[in-house]
Design a protein around this motif. Structure first.
Motif, mmCIF file in Angstrom:
data_model
loop_
_atom_site.group_PDB
_atom_site.id
_atom_site.type_symbol
_atom_site.label_atom_id
_atom_site.label_comp_id
_atom_site.label_asym_id
_atom_site.label_seq_id
_atom_site.Cartn_x
_atom_site.Cartn_y
_atom_site.Cartn_z
ATOM 1 N N LYS A 60 -45.706 17.269 18.916
ATOM 2 C CA LYS A 60 -45.987 16.470 17.722
ATOM 3 C C LYS A 60 -45.321 17.059 16.486
ATOM 4 N N ARG A 64 -42.498 15.139 14.275
ATOM 5 C CA ARG A 64 -42.754 14.938 12.846
ATOM 6 C C ARG A 64 -41.592 15.477 12.011
ATOM 7 N N ARG A 67 -38.440 13.213 12.572
ATOM 8 C CA ARG A 67 -38.599 11.916 11.906
ATOM 9 C C ARG A 67 -38.458 12.061 10.398
ATOM 10 N N TRP A 84 -41.111 -0.229 5.942
ATOM 11 C CA TRP A 84 -40.981 0.062 7.375
ATOM 12 C C TRP A 84 -40.206 -1.013 8.110
ATOM 13 N N ASN A 88 -37.093 -0.164 10.543
ATOM 14 C CA ASN A 88 -37.033 -0.626 11.924
ATOM 15 C C ASN A 88 -35.840 -1.541 12.164
ATOM 16 N N CYS A 91 -32.814 0.699 12.468
ATOM 17 C CA CYS A 91 -32.795 1.445 13.729
ATOM 18 C C CYS A 91 -32.561 0.537 14.931
ATOM 19 N N PHE A 101 -37.955 2.528 15.076
ATOM 20 C CA PHE A 101 -38.022 3.940 14.690
ATOM 21 C C PHE A 101 -39.120 4.688 15.435
ATOM 22 N N ALA A 102 -40.291 4.092 15.566
ATOM 23 C CA ALA A 102 -41.422 4.761 16.224
ATOM 24 C C ALA A 102 -41.182 4.993 17.710
ATOM 25 N N ARG A 103 -40.266 4.253 18.311
ATOM 26 C CA ARG A 103 -39.986 4.359 19.744
ATOM 27 C C ARG A 103 -38.890 5.382 20.071
#
Length: 151
Positions: A60, A64, A67, A84, A88, A91, A101-103
């Motif tokens: 994690k 972090r 990112r 966001w 996204n 990305c 982005f989160a993936r």
């Protein structure tokens, strides 16, 4: 609750980071020796095991950090990082990362950093010319009486 989890990518990605760790031993210890098979674990047991492995590997914290660096580089490149949806959308472009982005995995974030540094080195993102706005006003053409020849 058995069989609720269909993708064990999270577990196997963490297992790779623990050299010498044994899948069967880990699964057995988190199920109180009930089973050594991932598909026989409950979702609660699986999530507890993955959370413990994430803590052990420091996953994690690594994510972090990467990112955060990517967001800083996006901002320098000209992406609005306060939205966001824009992050996204940027990305998801196939030439950038191809997914939200989160993936993005750790390797994807490393690749994204390289691409962002290249974009910055080449001068940042260029603003696209806006499509000519259509005027919603109706245009009337005035023809005085008698100037149009009747057929």
């Amino acid at each position: 609750m058995m069989g609720e989890i269909h993708n064990y990518h999270r577990f196997y990605a963490l297992l790779k980071q623990l050299p010498g760790a044994d899948k069967e031993t880990l699964v057995s210890s988190f199920t109180d020796r009930r089973t050594t098979h991932l598909h026989e674990m409950t979702a609660k047991e699986y999530n507890a095991m993955c959370a413990s492995l994430e803590e052990q590997t420091g996953w994690k914290g690594k994510v972090r950090k990467k990112r955060s660096l990517c967001l800083k580089l996006m901002q320098q490149a000209g992406v609005d990082t306060t939205d966001w949806q824009r992050i996204n959308d940027f990305c998801r472009h196939p030439k950038i990362a191809g997914k939200a982005f989160a993936r993005l995995s750790l390797a994807d974030l490393d690749t994204l950093q390289t691409k962002l540094r290249t974009i910055i080195r080449k001068g940042g993102l260029k603003p696209h010319p806006m499509a000519q706005e259509q005027n919603n006003a109706t245009t009337f053409i005035y023809f005085p009486m008698g100037t149009i020849a009747e057929s």
